[in-house]
Design a protein around this motif. Structure first.
Motif, PDB file in Angstrom:
ATOM      1  N   LYS A  86      -7.224  -1.767   2.304  1.00  0.00           N
ATOM      2  CA  LYS A  86      -6.971  -2.600   1.133  1.00  0.00           C
ATOM      3  C   LYS A  86      -6.195  -3.830   1.581  1.00  0.00           C
ATOM      4  O   LYS A  86      -5.153  -3.707   2.227  1.00  0.00           O
ATOM      5  N   LYS A  87      -6.689  -5.000   1.259  1.00  0.00           N
ATOM      6  CA  LYS A  87      -6.043  -6.251   1.656  1.00  0.00           C
ATOM      7  C   LYS A  87      -5.771  -6.260   3.157  1.00  0.00           C
ATOM      8  O   LYS A  87      -4.718  -6.705   3.621  1.00  0.00           O
TER       9      LYS A  87
ATOM     10  N   TYR B 135       0.841  -1.199   0.000  1.00  0.00           N
ATOM     11  CA  TYR B 135       0.000   0.000   0.000  1.00  0.00           C
ATOM     12  C   TYR B 135       0.879   1.253   0.000  1.00  0.00           C
ATOM     13  O   TYR B 135       0.636   2.212  -0.745  1.00  0.00           O
TER      14      TYR B 135
END
Length: 384
Positions: A178-179, A33
């Protein structure tokens, strides 16, 4: 499994030390990220010259961002080794890395001397105390234009995490996840007057006639943990001129106590945390100023001579950074056997359920119980 694909390139990264059948990656989604965000910022015209990276566990950030010539700060010797090895294997042409520990001043190493940092990247660890200390240490490096970018897995980012950024650095907000990773954006507010850095902290132990000081990364920095307390209650004594090693010494409390029961012994204090060894050195000097003592930051007993110790004291950790397991303890046991003289003893304390006695008996051929209670057991092995 060990190939990171990022906007900055493709890199083969390994954890350190290398272990057979290790299925864990040398980076996480928070690293990915960060690298994606920085690539987009640079594509939009942002330029970063004075870059500081904090808590890069294995070198994913340092390797991908090496062309920026970042200063990389970590309290972990193991992380330092991983960063060096991954950078060398992926970018051998890059300039020497400015790799420092968390007690050194990043300002002394930034490429543009005297200028504020343009970009500070901080990976969030489990320790709020370590984060608080690090935020205090980086605040003098910041200008109102410094981009402060932190990241971690969602489970490691709490309201208390964001509160520290807000109180010490300035207004803070988070990104979408995210993730299962999240970014933290913090705008430096130079008008803030945060409270003083509380670290290192004093920990008086009048019942043991000891005064202890702990840096932020030290385990059980606010109170004496019950395992160490039990070990202190069962510390052996001898007038013989022994060489004693406190393996994984932390703040040095076991070695310091052993110095009181072994008046003719010399000591080696070993830990992979720079802050732990600094705490141990200060504490030993404060409680036993006339004793001969060696302090070393290393991985387990790497660099310690074979067949040199008469007694090793060990309270092994059950995790390395965010990875839980007994692999560190097992390596400590193997290194202890190598380092002990024939007839030398290893004393290990652990939770009863960890089953260290099985591994120790297999390794040493013997293992007896020195003391036990409902929660802990102190095991004794002799090198034959």
């Amino acid at each position: 499994m060990n190939q990171l694909n990022a906007p900055q390139g493709t890199f083969t990264l390994n954890r350190y030390p290398l272990r057979a059948k290790d299925t864990l990656r040398a980076w996480d989604a928070a690293d990915e990220y960060i690298l994606q965000f920085i690539a987009e910022a640079q594509a939009s015209g942002e330029v970063f010259q004075n870059v500081l990276i904090i808590n890069d566990s294995c070198g994913a950030l340092a390797t991908a961002l090496a062309p920026m010539q970042p200063v990389v700060m970590s309290d972990s010797f193991v992380s330092h080794q991983a960063i060096r090895q991954n950078l060398q294997s992926n970018r051998p042409e890059e300039a020497p890395l400015h790799l420092i520990d968390c007690l050194q001043s990043p300002a002394d190493f930034l490429p543009t001397t005297g200028a504020p940092a343009d970009l500070v990247i901080l990976k969030i660890t489990k320790s709020l105390a370590q984060l608080e200390d690090q935020l205090h240490r980086i605040r003098p490096l910041l200008s109102e234009n410094t981009r402060v970018l932190a990241a971690g897995m969602v489970k490691a980012i709490h309201t208390s995490t964001l509160d520290l950024f807000g109180k010490i650095i300035g207004p803070t907000h988070t990104s979408l996840a995210k993730k299962k990773a999240r970014l933290i954006h913090c705008q430096p507010d130079l008008s803030l007057s945060p409270a003083a850095n509380p670290f290192p902290k004093a920990l008086p132990l009048p019942e043991h006639r000891l005064d202890i000081v702990n840096h932020a990364s030290v385990f059980a920095r606010d109170k004496l943990d019950i395992g160490t307390r039990f070990f202190l209650e069962n510390m052996p004594a001898s007038d013989e001129p022994k060489h004693i090693i406190d393996l994984g010494c932390g703040n040095g409390l076991l070695g310091i106590a052993a110095a009181g029961t072994h008046p003719n012994a010399t000591f080696t204090m070993v830990d992979e945390s720079f802050m732990a060894v600094a705490s141990a050195e200060q504490n030993f000097a404060q409680n036993h100023p006339d004793r001969t003592t060696n302090f070393q930051v290393t991985d387990c007993l790497t660099g310690i001579a074979d067949n040199c110790a008469d007694l090793i004291l060990n309270n092994p950790p059950f995790h390395q950074q965010n990875t839980i397991g007994d692999f560190i303890a097992v390596q400590m046991f193997k290194d202890a056997k190598r380092t002990l003289k024939t007839g030398g003893e290893l004393l290990v304390i652990g939770n009863r359920h960890l089953g260290y006695h099985v591994k120790l008996k297999r390794l040493f051929g013997n293992c007896t119980t020195l003391a036990s209670n409902k929660k802990f057991v102190i095991l004794r092995c002799i090198k034959r």
